[in-house]
Design an enzyme around this catalytic site. Sequence first.
Site, PDB file in Angstrom:
ATOM      1  N   GLY A  19       0.823  -1.193   0.000  1.00 31.91           N
ATOM      2  CA  GLY A  19       0.000   0.000   0.000  1.00 31.91           C
ATOM      3  C   GLY A  19       0.855   1.239   0.000  1.00 31.91           C
ATOM      4  O   GLY A  19       2.071   1.191   0.223  1.00 31.91           O
ATOM      5  N   GLY A  22       0.306   9.113   2.139  1.00 32.77           N
ATOM      6  CA  GLY A  22       1.070  10.335   2.328  1.00 32.77           C
ATOM      7  C   GLY A  22       2.368  10.129   3.085  1.00 32.77           C
ATOM      8  O   GLY A  22       3.285  10.948   2.983  1.00 32.77           O
ATOM      9  N   MET A  23       2.463   9.056   3.856  1.00 31.62           N
ATOM     10  CA  MET A  23       3.669   8.799   4.637  1.00 31.62           C
ATOM     11  C   MET A  23       4.605   7.822   3.953  1.00 31.62           C
ATOM     12  O   MET A  23       5.478   7.251   4.591  1.00 31.62           O
ATOM     13  CB  MET A  23       3.293   8.275   6.019  1.00 31.62           C
ATOM     14  CG  MET A  23       3.098   9.369   7.046  1.00 31.62           C
ATOM     15  SD  MET A  23       4.541  10.432   7.194  1.00 31.62           S
ATOM     16  CE  MET A  23       5.773   9.247   7.690  1.00 31.62           C
ATOM     17  N   GLY A  24       4.466   7.603   2.669  1.00 31.13           N
ATOM     18  CA  GLY A  24       5.373   6.704   1.972  1.00 31.13           C
ATOM     19  C   GLY A  24       4.670   5.443   1.519  1.00 31.13           C
ATOM     20  O   GLY A  24       3.458   5.416   1.319  1.00 31.13           O
ATOM     21  N   GLU A  25       5.444   4.402   1.367  1.00 29.90           N
ATOM     22  CA  GLU A  25       4.955   3.155   0.806  1.00 29.90           C
ATOM     23  C   GLU A  25       5.315   1.991   1.715  1.00 29.90           C
ATOM     24  O   GLU A  25       6.345   2.021   2.396  1.00 29.90           O
ATOM     25  CB  GLU A  25       5.568   2.940  -0.586  1.00 29.90           C
ATOM     26  CG  GLU A  25       5.215   4.049  -1.568  1.00 29.90           C
ATOM     27  CD  GLU A  25       6.162   4.095  -2.751  1.00 29.90           C
ATOM     28  OE1 GLU A  25       7.252   3.493  -2.657  1.00 29.90           O
ATOM     29  OE2 GLU A  25       5.817   4.744  -3.760  1.00 29.90           O
ATOM     30  N   VAL A  26       4.465   0.959   1.711  1.00 34.57           N
ATOM     31  CA  VAL A  26       4.713  -0.247   2.496  1.00 34.57           C
ATOM     32  C   VAL A  26       4.817  -1.423   1.536  1.00 34.57           C
ATOM     33  O   VAL A  26       3.951  -1.597   0.665  1.00 34.57           O
ATOM     34  CB  VAL A  26       3.599  -0.497   3.535  1.00 34.57           C
ATOM     35  CG1 VAL A  26       3.899  -1.750   4.346  1.00 34.57           C
ATOM     36  CG2 VAL A  26       3.454   0.707   4.464  1.00 34.57           C
ATOM     37  N   LYS A  41       8.366  -0.306   5.569  1.00 29.40           N
ATOM     38  CA  LYS A  41       7.769   0.998   5.365  1.00 29.40           C
ATOM     39  C   LYS A  41       8.865   1.944   4.906  1.00 29.40           C
ATOM     40  O   LYS A  41       9.871   2.128   5.603  1.00 29.40           O
ATOM     41  CB  LYS A  41       7.107   1.502   6.646  1.00 29.40           C
ATOM     42  CG  LYS A  41       6.271   2.760   6.455  1.00 29.40           C
ATOM     43  CD  LYS A  41       5.464   3.053   7.717  1.00 29.40           C
ATOM     44  CE  LYS A  41       4.491   4.200   7.497  1.00 29.40           C
ATOM     45  NZ  LYS A  41       3.654   4.433   8.700  1.00 29.40           N
ATOM     46  N   ASP A 134      -3.783   9.034  16.811  1.00 25.53           N
ATOM     47  CA  ASP A 134      -4.416   8.801  15.501  1.00 25.53           C
ATOM     48  C   ASP A 134      -5.072   7.427  15.482  1.00 25.53           C
ATOM     49  O   ASP A 134      -4.965   6.675  14.508  1.00 25.53           O
ATOM     50  CB  ASP A 134      -3.392   8.915  14.375  1.00 25.53           C
ATOM     51  CG  ASP A 134      -4.061   9.024  12.995  1.00 25.53           C
ATOM     52  OD1 ASP A 134      -5.238   9.433  12.948  1.00 25.53           O
ATOM     53  OD2 ASP A 134      -3.419   8.692  11.985  1.00 25.53           O
TER      54      ASP A 134
END
Length: 877
Positions: A19, A22-26, A41, A134
Amino acid sequence: MAIESGRRFGPYEIISLIGAGGMGEVYRARDTRLDRTVAIKILPPGLSSNAALRERFEREARAISAISHPNICALYDVGSADSTEYLVMEYLEGETLADRIARGPLPTSLIVRYGAQIAEALQKAHRAGITHRDLKPGNVMITTSGAKLLDFGLAKFIEPAGRVFSDHSAPTTMAAPLTGEGKIVGTLVYMSPEQLEGKPLDHRTDIFSLGVILYEMATAQRPFRGDTQASVIAAIMSTDPAPIRTLQVTTPPALERIIQTALEKNPEERWQTAQDVARQLRWISETSGTAEMAAPSRRTRFALPAAILVTALAAGLATWGATRWFGTSQAKPQTARLHLALPDGTKFRPHPEVNMFAISPDGRRLLFAGANEGRGATFLFLRSLDSYDVKKVEGTEGAVGPFWSSDGNWFGFTARGKLWKMRADGGAPPEAICDVHGSGARATWQGKTILFADSRGNRLPILRVSSDGGKASIITTLDKSEWRHGWPLLFPDGEHYLFLSFGARSLDRKLVLASLDSPGQTVLTTNVSYPRLLGIDRVAYVRDGKLLSQHVDFQTKRFADEPTTVASDVNYFYPTARADFDASISGVVVYRTDTSSRRLFATDRSGAETRVVEAKDSAYDAAISPDGRKAAVTILARDTGLMDIWIYDLTRGVRDQFTSEPGVEVSPAWSPDGRSIVFCMGEGGVFPHLVLRTLTGTTSEDLTPRDSFQFSPVFSRDGESVIFDRDAEPSSDIYRVNVKTKKIEPVINGREREFQPAPSPDGKWMAFTSSAAGSIQIYLQNLVDGSGRIRISSSAGQLSRWSTDARELFYISENNEVMSVVPGSDGRWDESTPKALFKVPAEVESFDVFPGGKSFLISTWVPGTDDDLFHVVIAPE
């Protein structure tokens, strides 16, 4: 841009993208040192220059490294390679809590279980001085071991109070600086009032967010809603959510109080620690009841405290008749969790066509069918609800469709082509009542009268037979609009009965009231599951996953009241009207919630996964296109119980729906040129038959008549015919149909069951599965000279597939191993020896081979968290 498969970050080799956000890719990756699957991550170089994102990335690493808990995703490593920052974390298989909630409210047992696990994970973080900030369903993974808390990217290490910021520009997780003036961090709809006001935060803000999640789990709705962000904020700040029990009537009062306390606007009035929440949820579970009993009404003769519900089910219900429970329509059903202590080597598995468990009329004993861990025969097991002891009932091998006599002294079942009865005390072997057809009868027993319907066949009526045995007689007549009658239910008066009428050309079905003593029939309602007794004139049934009850007025021949909800999220298979519940005349209901799934993935010859094709939906049959670029996959829609075929583009990672008929479409197979697909379709009340459709077409062409069950189609090498198995009781044989002329002729027609045909690409051999050896085995038949069969498998096997060059045969063993077979000297298959390539860690549903024979596409059955859990409900009157 996605990172290509095979690239390394230190010792970690990228496999596939999971996936991105906004915080990058996994990514899914393999730790080459420890040979284990991990999740990586990655903060790509383009984002590393963003100070806020880099700070959040590092914050997550510090937060996770500071805590270790079984319900928090573990951090294995941190690193940097080629200006790319990465975190190495535990790889989790399952679905997010958000995905699960999207399918509807969770049963109380799962709310209690997952909620307590999330709360305990939060408590661990809070003790380490970390506030999540969060918390939301998208940051919780549901795995086979339970809930796992993710994403501590906004976590705050508790420090001297400072300003918390506000920004309502988006209702999603913010990627804005964490310390900029006027900014909120978190996800709007899960924020606490103090977050929205910019007040100093502590761990109690997470408790409010947890309350929002628990509310969603119970209702599948958010407690604070609005058309705009401003209206959502106003709702959180100043309004109370709708009472849960107005949305979900089966919610226990104790659970609603826990959630209400967590959602208090003032932090001082909330639960003060996450441990408090966990303890309260665990208390509900440990008391065996998931609810408190409602206060008795004037009409209530007696009530059972939840803490003694399980043991009281035996003692209290024995007084039925003299002290029947009466309650108002506002009374809430009470639920006890019963974990089945199945004997070693057995597994409860539902059946698509017949019910597999039954509660005794007094509500004290549960009879259910269990099977070996492999694919052996089922047996009946008996359990008293006031005990954890489970007794195997000898003499019930192959039993399905258990049912009780009205006095509870006997039970019946179907096995070996007959309807049987057996004393409940086990004092004598089973006695045959009459012959039946199909895989199991759906039966009901009052006094000496048994009504039943066969589960397979065309134009089937309801039959009547004496419990003393003898020849069954027909009691219903079908008209031209009906395909079959099924699922009879005889009332205690011995005269009135219900049955389901299945339409011949549509999925519609009718619940019909009839009488043994007089002609005439009346339709009570439509499109529901089979009915069960909840009283002398009260029935229960399932519609859209909800278990409902109504009283029948025999004078007016109508329902006497509106439906009352007894339970929700009951496992339901619409096409056959089977639902996973049973009820007793004493008002006790037993039901199951299916949390299992099917997972579709590709592997190499060593068993290492190369990509996950489908992990969210229930993927059953899967067939690879001739060029290896696409797959046709059968997907089950859980909300309707219907099946459609989807086409997956394996190179681009997208899918399109191929069939959408109002029925069931399964077992797809590609034509040699890859332009058409043949599949089995059963629309409305007709047998699954073979249908052909081009990839660009919108209509289907029938290849075979609708006169028997037809499955496992596969094209011949030249594409001129389709080979399939045809299930006509009591055997199954293999046939061929010409695509143009529609002429059908037998290919393999033996005395035993032959099915799952697999012709070799060179047209010389036919691999197939047969029961000739007493268990299912893989055989070869020479198609050139018709010479004798060659047994290929050394132990039980199924799902045979060929390599493109026809020089290697693959199949699945009884131990879920992918087996490889190559011929001996001079191409002699009778000199071959099967070799295990690798073991699949779950039960294989479907199996296919990519061109070249170097990789495989496998669908496995993934057991759910509640597979061995039965819910017991005392239904309100």
